[in-house]
Scaffold this motif. Structure first.
Motif, short mmCIF file in Angstrom:
data_model
loop_
_atom_site.label_atom_id
_atom_site.label_comp_id
_atom_site.label_asym_id
_atom_site.label_seq_id
_atom_site.Cartn_x
_atom_site.Cartn_y
_atom_site.Cartn_z
N LEU A 158 0.84 -1.20 0.00
CA LEU A 158 0.00 0.00 0.00
C LEU A 158 0.87 1.24 0.00
N GLN A 159 0.63 2.12 -0.96
CA GLN A 159 1.27 3.42 -0.99
C GLN A 159 0.22 4.45 -0.63
N ALA A 160 0.11 4.73 0.66
CA ALA A 160 -0.94 5.64 1.13
C ALA A 160 -0.60 7.08 0.78
N PRO A 161 -1.59 7.89 0.40
CA PRO A 161 -1.34 9.31 0.15
C PRO A 161 -0.82 9.99 1.41
N GLU A 162 0.06 10.95 1.24
CA GLU A 162 0.59 11.66 2.39
C GLU A 162 0.95 13.08 2.01
N ALA A 163 1.01 13.95 3.00
CA ALA A 163 1.35 15.35 2.77
C ALA A 163 2.86 15.49 2.59
N ASP A 164 3.28 16.62 2.06
CA ASP A 164 4.69 16.94 1.90
C ASP A 164 5.18 17.54 3.20
N LEU A 165 5.82 16.73 4.04
CA LEU A 165 6.25 17.19 5.35
C LEU A 165 7.35 18.25 5.26
N GLN A 166 8.18 18.16 4.24
CA GLN A 166 9.22 19.19 4.06
C GLN A 166 8.59 20.54 3.76
N ALA A 167 7.59 20.55 2.87
CA ALA A 167 6.90 21.79 2.54
C ALA A 167 6.18 22.36 3.77
N ILE A 168 5.56 21.49 4.58
CA ILE A 168 4.88 21.94 5.79
C ILE A 168 5.86 22.55 6.77
N SER A 169 7.03 21.89 6.93
CA SER A 169 8.04 22.41 7.84
C SER A 169 8.55 23.77 7.36
N ASP B 247 -0.23 27.08 13.41
CA ASP B 247 0.77 27.96 12.82
C ASP B 247 1.94 28.09 13.80
N GLN B 248 2.90 28.94 13.48
CA GLN B 248 4.12 29.11 14.28
C GLN B 248 4.76 27.75 14.56
N LEU B 249 4.82 26.94 13.53
CA LEU B 249 5.31 25.57 13.65
C LEU B 249 6.83 25.57 13.83
N GLN B 250 7.30 24.91 14.88
CA GLN B 250 8.72 24.81 15.19
C GLN B 250 9.10 23.33 15.24
N THR B 251 9.64 22.82 14.13
CA THR B 251 9.91 21.39 14.07
C THR B 251 10.73 21.07 12.83
N THR B 252 10.90 19.79 12.58
CA THR B 252 11.59 19.29 11.39
C THR B 252 10.69 18.27 10.70
N ASP C 181 2.73 20.74 22.03
CA ASP C 181 4.12 20.42 22.33
C ASP C 181 4.20 18.92 22.57
N LEU C 182 4.52 18.17 21.51
CA LEU C 182 4.47 16.71 21.58
C LEU C 182 5.46 16.09 20.61
N HIS C 183 6.31 15.21 21.09
CA HIS C 183 7.25 14.44 20.27
C HIS C 183 8.08 15.34 19.34
N GLY C 184 8.57 16.46 19.88
CA GLY C 184 9.45 17.32 19.11
C GLY C 184 8.75 18.28 18.17
N VAL C 185 7.44 18.40 18.28
CA VAL C 185 6.66 19.32 17.45
C VAL C 185 6.02 20.36 18.36
N ARG C 186 6.28 21.63 18.07
CA ARG C 186 5.68 22.72 18.83
C ARG C 186 4.99 23.66 17.84
N ALA C 187 3.74 24.02 18.14
CA ALA C 187 2.99 24.90 17.24
C ALA C 187 1.81 25.48 18.01
N ARG C 188 1.27 26.58 17.48
CA ARG C 188 0.09 27.21 18.08
C ARG C 188 -1.17 26.75 17.36
N LEU C 189 -2.18 26.37 18.13
CA LEU C 189 -3.47 25.99 17.58
C LEU C 189 -4.30 27.26 17.40
#
Length: 387
Positions: A253-264, A344-349, A299-307
């Motif tokens: 299965l090749q499930a559709p996924e977002a471009d995480l690099q573009a999101i970062s 927004d204000q996403l701080q992650t990789t 703030d979870l598993h190395g991802v910080r952002a404002r809801l």
């Protein structure tokens, strides 16, 4: 019946061989009552069916396992689950050439309407409220649907693989080519049942009730993805109420996924629940806290952002039946599949985003190991807004 040797993520296409009774959380059985079916069922239904298949395949003493006297290598015990984890469960369609594509109910920020027999798709967009406008929302933005004309709401629609891929990339799916209707996937067959006398085991006069049986179209089934276990590569499952038969087959299965690099790089995104969310704060995902200034931060598993905004349909109640303990599971309020949260204000990789998506909305200590193994709190990332 062989078993896979890879304990990484394994995908199974589950195809019903009979009608299914996919019961939700509403009681039925009293005279004149009506039992609705829930499609797709909760992920716990698939997790239970696959784990039962594994135990039978391995020749495990089921009674001893239920009592906690046997610890399975990947399932652990009913009280202390092992490494088995259902990571996704969704409707799917298998084509004549054997390829499988996933099907997805419309997320809460997509609105389908009709006018003059023509279907339209529109999106909710987070916007700052107009000056002087008051609401109960605690966020800086509110989801807004801008309509130039009135149309009739349309329901019972499913995004195909291409449509879901467009959605995750921030593009509006095509309302003609990227959608299927419920009638394309299954039909409802009402069945009449008779209440039994618990003392004699015979039918009681006047105790008739109706339940919905789901008859799937050819090629329509489910895809279940499991991590941390060795599954039989093929076989038969007991699925849903009355343990109706379904086949299970290993697939690529090749499930559709977002471009995480573009999101970062963009520093903002949407989060879309792909299974119901059992959160300690109700509709608010685990890992999000409210600060003194009223803002909400993830703030979870190395991802910080404002809801900044959210659209969450009316909550549903999740329970189920615990076969090992032979009693109902606790009823829990859940944020429905398809709920959408804007960050927004996403701080992650990109790597941290991937780790969070793989873990789901569970902390490192895990709020509920059993519900985690059953596949709840799963989500996918999507681009912040539509082009």
């Amino acid at each position: 019946m062989s078993a896979d040797t890879d304990i990484n993520t394994a995908h199974r296409f589950i195809e019903p061989l009979d009608v299914l009774f996919l019961r939700g959380n509403k009681l039925f059985g009293d005279p004149g009552s009506f039992g609705e079916s829930l499609v797709p069922p909760w992920p716990s239904a698939a997790a239970g069916a696959l784990r039962s298949q594994m135990l039978a395949h391995d020749g495990t003493d089921l009674a001893a396992f239920a009592k906690g006297q046997i610890c399975h290598p990947s399932l652990g015990t009913p009280q202390a689950p092992g490494s088995f984890a259902l990571t996704s469960f969704m409707l799917a369609r298998k084509s004549a050439n054997g390829t499988v594509e996933t099907l997805h109910a419309l997320p809460a920020d997509l609105v389908a309407t009709e006018k003059d027999n023509k279907r339209h798709l529109q999106s909710l967009r987070p916007q700052l409220p107009s000056h002087g406008m008051r609401s109960s929302s605690g966020f800086t933005h509110v989801p807004v649907l801008a309509e130039a004309e009135r149309r009739k709401a349309s329901s019972g629609l499913w995004l195909t693989h291409p449509g879901w891929q467009k959605y995750l990339r921030g593009q509006l799916p095509d309302p003609v080519h990227d959608l299927l209707t419920t009638s394309d996937c299954w039909a409802i067959d009402a069945r009449v049942g008779i209440g039994l006398n618990s003392d004699t085991g015979s039918a009681d006069d006047g105790k008739l009730f109706t339940v919905q049986a789901v008859a799937f179209r050819p090629g329509i089934g489910f895809v279940a993805s499991v991590r941390g276990a060795i599954l039989p590569s093929q076989g038969t499952l007991r699925l849903g109420g009355d343990g109706r038969a379904a086949s299970s087959q290993s697939i690529a299965l090749q499930a559709p996924e977002a471009d995480l690099q573009a999101i970062s790089d963009q520093g903002r995104c949407r989060i879309v629940l792909t299974t119901p969310g059992l959160f300690t704060q109700g509709w608010l995902p685990n890992g999000i806290t409210r600060h003194d200034d009223g803002s909400h931060w993830l703030d979870l598993h190395g991802v910080r952002a404002r809801l900044v905004c959210a659209t969450v349909p009316r909550s549903e109640t999740i329970s189920g039946w615990d076969i090992a303990r032979w009693q109902p599971k606790a009823a829990l309020r859940a944020a429905p599949t398809g709920s959408v949260y804007w960050l927004d204000q996403l701080q992650t990789t990109p790597a941290a985003l991937g780790k969070l998506a793989e873990s789901g909305f569970w902390s490192a200590t895990c709020e509920d190991t059993q519900r985690c193994a059953e596949g709840f709190n799963r989500f996918t990332f999507a681009a912040y807004n539509f082009a």
